[in-house]
Design a protein around this motif. Structure first.
Motif, PDB file in Angstrom:
ATOM      1  N   SER A   9      -7.831  11.593 -50.714  1.00 53.61           N
ATOM      2  CA  SER A   9      -7.619  10.925 -49.436  1.00 53.61           C
ATOM      3  C   SER A   9      -8.734  11.361 -48.496  1.00 53.61           C
ATOM      4  CB  SER A   9      -6.246  11.265 -48.843  1.00 53.61           C
ATOM      5  OG  SER A   9      -6.160  12.655 -48.562  1.00 53.61           O
ATOM      6  N   PHE A  10      -8.895  10.626 -47.405  1.00 48.80           N
ATOM      7  CA  PHE A  10      -9.946  10.927 -46.430  1.00 48.80           C
ATOM      8  C   PHE A  10      -9.303  11.119 -45.069  1.00 48.80           C
ATOM      9  CE2 PHE A  10     -13.424   9.676 -43.504  1.00 48.80           C
ATOM     10  CZ  PHE A  10     -14.376  10.586 -43.919  1.00 48.80           C
ATOM     11  N   ARG A  11      -9.584  12.267 -44.423  1.00 49.15           N
ATOM     12  CA  ARG A  11      -9.011  12.590 -43.112  1.00 49.15           C
ATOM     13  C   ARG A  11     -10.083  12.395 -42.046  1.00 49.15           C
ATOM     14  NH1 ARG A  11      -7.808  18.503 -44.341  1.00 49.15           N
ATOM     15  NH2 ARG A  11      -9.798  18.091 -45.371  1.00 49.15           N
ATOM     16  N   LEU A  12      -9.799  11.484 -41.126  1.00 47.51           N
ATOM     17  CA  LEU A  12     -10.754  11.148 -40.076  1.00 47.51           C
ATOM     18  C   LEU A  12     -10.213  11.584 -38.719  1.00 47.51           C
ATOM     19  CD1 LEU A  12     -13.354   9.681 -39.168  1.00 47.51           C
ATOM     20  CD2 LEU A  12     -11.968   7.597 -38.962  1.00 47.51           C
ATOM     21  N   GLY A  13     -10.917  12.518 -38.075  1.00 50.31           N
ATOM     22  CA  GLY A  13     -10.537  12.947 -36.743  1.00 50.31           C
ATOM     23  C   GLY A  13     -11.142  12.044 -35.679  1.00 50.31           C
ATOM     24  N   TYR A  14     -10.496  11.992 -34.529  1.00 48.19           N
ATOM     25  CA  TYR A  14     -11.050  11.204 -33.417  1.00 48.19           C
ATOM     26  C   TYR A  14     -10.542  11.774 -32.103  1.00 48.19           C
ATOM     27  CZ  TYR A  14      -6.500   8.892 -33.002  1.00 48.19           C
ATOM     28  OH  TYR A  14      -5.161   8.633 -32.838  1.00 48.19           O
ATOM     29  N   VAL A  15     -11.400  11.740 -31.093  1.00 49.28           N
ATOM     30  CA  VAL A  15     -11.054  12.281 -29.780  1.00 49.28           C
ATOM     31  C   VAL A  15     -10.511  11.161 -28.897  1.00 49.28           C
ATOM     32  CG1 VAL A  15     -12.739  14.141 -29.946  1.00 49.28           C
ATOM     33  CG2 VAL A  15     -13.420  11.938 -28.947  1.00 49.28           C
ATOM     34  N   ASP A  56     -12.126  15.679 -42.655  1.00 50.60           N
ATOM     35  CA  ASP A  56     -13.355  15.529 -43.451  1.00 50.60           C
ATOM     36  C   ASP A  56     -14.529  15.097 -42.590  1.00 50.60           C
ATOM     37  OD1 ASP A  56     -12.207  15.994 -46.164  1.00 50.60           O
ATOM     38  OD2 ASP A  56     -10.994  14.259 -45.600  1.00 50.60           O
ATOM     39  N   ALA A  57     -14.248  14.319 -41.550  1.00 51.20           N
ATOM     40  CA  ALA A  57     -15.259  13.870 -40.592  1.00 51.20           C
ATOM     41  C   ALA A  57     -14.513  13.484 -39.331  1.00 51.20           C
ATOM     42  CB  ALA A  57     -16.069  12.695 -41.135  1.00 51.20           C
ATOM     43  N   GLY A  58     -15.248  13.309 -38.238  1.00 50.14           N
ATOM     44  CA  GLY A  58     -14.557  12.960 -37.003  1.00 50.14           C
ATOM     45  C   GLY A  58     -15.489  12.413 -35.949  1.00 50.14           C
ATOM     46  N   PHE A  59     -14.912  11.644 -35.043  1.00 50.42           N
ATOM     47  CA  PHE A  59     -15.634  11.151 -33.875  1.00 50.42           C
ATOM     48  C   PHE A  59     -15.482  12.181 -32.764  1.00 50.42           C
ATOM     49  CE2 PHE A  59     -14.532   7.190 -36.135  1.00 50.42           C
ATOM     50  CZ  PHE A  59     -15.812   6.662 -36.284  1.00 50.42           C
ATOM     51  N   VAL A  60     -16.602  12.649 -32.246  1.00 48.34           N
ATOM     52  CA  VAL A  60     -16.607  13.692 -31.223  1.00 48.34           C
ATOM     53  C   VAL A  60     -17.380  13.191 -30.010  1.00 48.34           C
ATOM     54  CG1 VAL A  60     -16.483  15.504 -32.974  1.00 48.34           C
ATOM     55  CG2 VAL A  60     -18.722  14.755 -32.129  1.00 48.34           C
ATOM     56  N   ARG A  61     -17.286  13.969 -28.922  1.00 52.38           N
ATOM     57  CA  ARG A  61     -18.065  13.680 -27.722  1.00 52.38           C
ATOM     58  C   ARG A  61     -19.142  14.741 -27.558  1.00 52.38           C
ATOM     59  NH1 ARG A  61     -16.275   9.706 -24.417  1.00 52.38           N
ATOM     60  NH2 ARG A  61     -14.155   8.945 -24.758  1.00 52.38           N
ATOM     61  N   LEU A  62     -20.369  14.279 -27.391  1.00 54.06           N
ATOM     62  CA  LEU A  62     -21.487  15.193 -27.182  1.00 54.06           C
ATOM     63  C   LEU A  62     -21.585  15.546 -25.703  1.00 54.06           C
ATOM     64  CD1 LEU A  62     -24.158  13.488 -29.480  1.00 54.06           C
ATOM     65  CD2 LEU A  62     -22.496  15.270 -30.060  1.00 54.06           C
ATOM     66  N   PRO A  63     -22.112  16.734 -25.409  1.00 59.60           N
ATOM     67  CA  PRO A  63     -22.693  17.720 -26.331  1.00 59.60           C
ATOM     68  C   PRO A  63     -21.623  18.620 -26.945  1.00 59.60           C
ATOM     69  CG  PRO A  63     -22.954  18.470 -24.079  1.00 59.60           C
ATOM     70  CD  PRO A  63     -22.314  17.126 -23.988  1.00 59.60           C
ATOM     71  N   ILE A  64     -21.906  19.087 -28.174  1.00 61.53           N
ATOM     72  CA  ILE A  64     -21.065  20.066 -28.842  1.00 61.53           C
ATOM     73  C   ILE A  64     -21.972  21.130 -29.470  1.00 61.53           C
ATOM     74  CG2 ILE A  64     -19.221  18.429 -29.390  1.00 61.53           C
ATOM     75  CD1 ILE A  64     -20.327  18.337 -32.258  1.00 61.53           C
ATOM     76  N   ASP A  65     -21.372  22.218 -29.884  1.00 58.35           N
ATOM     77  CA  ASP A  65     -22.099  23.228 -30.639  1.00 58.35           C
ATOM     78  C   ASP A  65     -22.297  22.668 -32.054  1.00 58.35           C
ATOM     79  OD1 ASP A  65     -23.132  25.412 -31.923  1.00 58.35           O
ATOM     80  OD2 ASP A  65     -21.349  26.680 -31.693  1.00 58.35           O
ATOM     81  N   ARG A  66     -23.550  22.405 -32.432  1.00 56.74           N
ATOM     82  CA  ARG A  66     -23.823  21.764 -33.717  1.00 56.74           C
ATOM     83  C   ARG A  66     -23.982  22.750 -34.864  1.00 56.74           C
ATOM     84  NH1 ARG A  66     -27.611  16.428 -32.683  1.00 56.74           N
ATOM     85  NH2 ARG A  66     -26.664  15.776 -30.722  1.00 56.74           N
ATOM     86  N   THR A  67     -23.658  24.004 -34.651  1.00 55.54           N
ATOM     87  CA  THR A  67     -23.760  24.987 -35.729  1.00 55.54           C
ATOM     88  C   THR A  67     -22.897  24.558 -36.918  1.00 55.54           C
ATOM     89  OG1 THR A  67     -24.078  26.733 -34.097  1.00 55.54           O
ATOM     90  CG2 THR A  67     -23.484  27.413 -36.334  1.00 55.54           C
ATOM     91  N   GLN A 171     -21.587  10.718 -24.678  1.00 59.20           N
ATOM     92  CA  GLN A 171     -22.088  10.098 -25.901  1.00 59.20           C
ATOM     93  C   GLN A 171     -21.126  10.398 -27.041  1.00 59.20           C
ATOM     94  OE1 GLN A 171     -26.009  11.384 -27.142  1.00 59.20           O
ATOM     95  NE2 GLN A 171     -26.485   9.379 -27.976  1.00 59.20           N
ATOM     96  N   VAL A 172     -20.732   9.363 -27.762  1.00 60.61           N
ATOM     97  CA  VAL A 172     -19.823   9.509 -28.897  1.00 60.61           C
ATOM     98  C   VAL A 172     -20.641   9.589 -30.176  1.00 60.61           C
ATOM     99  CG1 VAL A 172     -17.973   8.396 -30.222  1.00 60.61           C
ATOM    100  CG2 VAL A 172     -17.953   8.315 -27.715  1.00 60.61           C
ATOM    101  N   ALA A 173     -20.227  10.479 -31.076  1.00 55.73           N
ATOM    102  CA  ALA A 173     -20.977  10.698 -32.319  1.00 55.73           C
ATOM    103  C   ALA A 173     -20.009  10.892 -33.477  1.00 55.73           C
ATOM    104  CB  ALA A 173     -21.889  11.915 -32.195  1.00 55.73           C
ATOM    105  N   LEU A 174     -20.511  10.647 -34.688  1.00 56.50           N
ATOM    106  CA  LEU A 174     -19.783  10.970 -35.914  1.00 56.50           C
ATOM    107  C   LEU A 174     -20.288  12.326 -36.401  1.00 56.50           C
ATOM    108  CD1 LEU A 174     -17.851  10.129 -38.223  1.00 56.50           C
ATOM    109  CD2 LEU A 174     -19.849   9.156 -39.381  1.00 56.50           C
ATOM    110  N   SER A 175     -19.368  13.221 -36.723  1.00 54.46           N
ATOM    111  CA  SER A 175     -19.761  14.568 -37.144  1.00 54.46           C
ATOM    112  C   SER A 175     -18.936  15.001 -38.354  1.00 54.46           C
ATOM    113  CB  SER A 175     -19.557  15.554 -35.987  1.00 54.46           C
ATOM    114  OG  SER A 175     -19.968  16.855 -36.356  1.00 54.46           O
ATOM    115  N   TRP A 176     -19.501  15.915 -39.145  1.00 54.20           N
ATOM    116  CA  TRP A 176     -18.815  16.462 -40.307  1.00 54.20           C
ATOM    117  C   TRP A 176     -19.503  17.781 -40.696  1.00 54.20           C
ATOM    118  CZ3 TRP A 176     -22.406  12.698 -40.273  1.00 54.20           C
ATOM    119  CH2 TRP A 176     -23.513  12.849 -41.107  1.00 54.20           C
TER     120      TRP A 176
END
Length: 254
Positions: A9-15, A56-67, A171-176
């Motif tokens: 299955s695929f788990r998609l997060g979103y803000v 597994d992946a998610g839509f986030v709002r930038l800026p975030i810590d990209r580490t 800014q909205v971004a896809l992150s994983w």
């Protein structure tokens, strides 16, 4: 059933404010055998949830810590100021930050805008959430500056909003997690980027269909018939009194 035996299955997060409906629909059309589960996340917790394997992946709002995170920026939202419907701001199409200098502007703890100096006068206490701040705006306590999608998410009949210029935008971004770029993550990246099923970069191209053989055109392979030799002593009849076919007679003597 053990974890290893569980179906994929695929788990998609979103803000809040992000609507993943379109991408979820495309996923279900292309990968009906792999369920997609939505995981609602706050903007602040989203990066840590991704790092911890909660999605597994998610839509986030930038800026975030990209580490340890891979990020694909998608779009930038208009910033708006939320006001009561009878506020003087509603008389104009857009507002500048300078015009809010004398207004009390709420700055919730879950604010998603990267402020250096928030506009307006600060409140004595910061609301815990954007939803709490919206309630205070409705009570006439102050105004609120948010991305437009959040203003729509917390819509109330007694409130409205106007675009705010000269301020940060969300800014909205896809992150994983960059170390967990799985095949399913690659599939979802392709969907978000608008790749077709048959894209050369897609992981699951549609199987090639064999070309249908067309029947050869009738007579295409036939050799042309050789021309018939002209008949000897044969002619066409021009009427009932015409000469009959046959050998020519001797000329008569005079």
């Amino acid at each position: 059933m053990t974890g290893s035996d569980a179906p994929p299955s695929f788990r998609l997060g979103y803000v809040p404010g992000v609507t993943p409906t379109k991408w979820v629909r495309i996923w279900e059309e292309r990968l009906p055998d792999i369920p997609l589960h939505l995981v609602g996340l706050s903007a602040a917790e989203a990066p840590d949830v991704l790092r911890g394997g909660g999605a597994d992946a998610g839509f986030v709002r930038l800026p975030i810590d990209r580490t340890d995170l891979s990020v694909i920026p998608l779009y930038t939202e208009t910033t708006v100021v939320v006001v009561p419907k009878d506020h003087i701001v509603t008389a104009v199409d857009e507002v500048t930050a300078e015009e809010l200098a004398d207004e009390l502007v709420l700055h919730p703890l879950d604010d998603t805008l990267d402020w250096e100096h928030p506009p307006g006068r600060p409140a004595q206490e910061r609301p815990a959430t954007t939803a709490d701040a919206v309630q205070l705006v409705a009570a006439g306590v102050g105004l609120l500056v948010v991305p437009q999608s959040l203003a729509r998410l917390h819509h109330r009949r007694d409130l409205t909003y106007r675009p705010l210029t000269d301020v940060p935008q969300s800014q909205v971004a896809l992150s994983w997690p960059e170390e967990r770029t799985t095949d399913m993550v690659e599939d979802f990246i392709g969907i978000v980027r608008g790749r077709t099923v048959n894209s050369s970069r897609g992981r699951r191209p549609a199987p090639a269909q064999p070309k249908e053989k067309r029947p050869a055109a009738e007579g295409a392979r036939r050799k042309p018939a050789p021309p018939k030799p002209a008949g000897k002593g044969r002619g066409r009849r021009t009427g009932s009194g015409g000469a009959k076919p046959g050998k020519r007679g001797r000329p008569r003597r005079r």
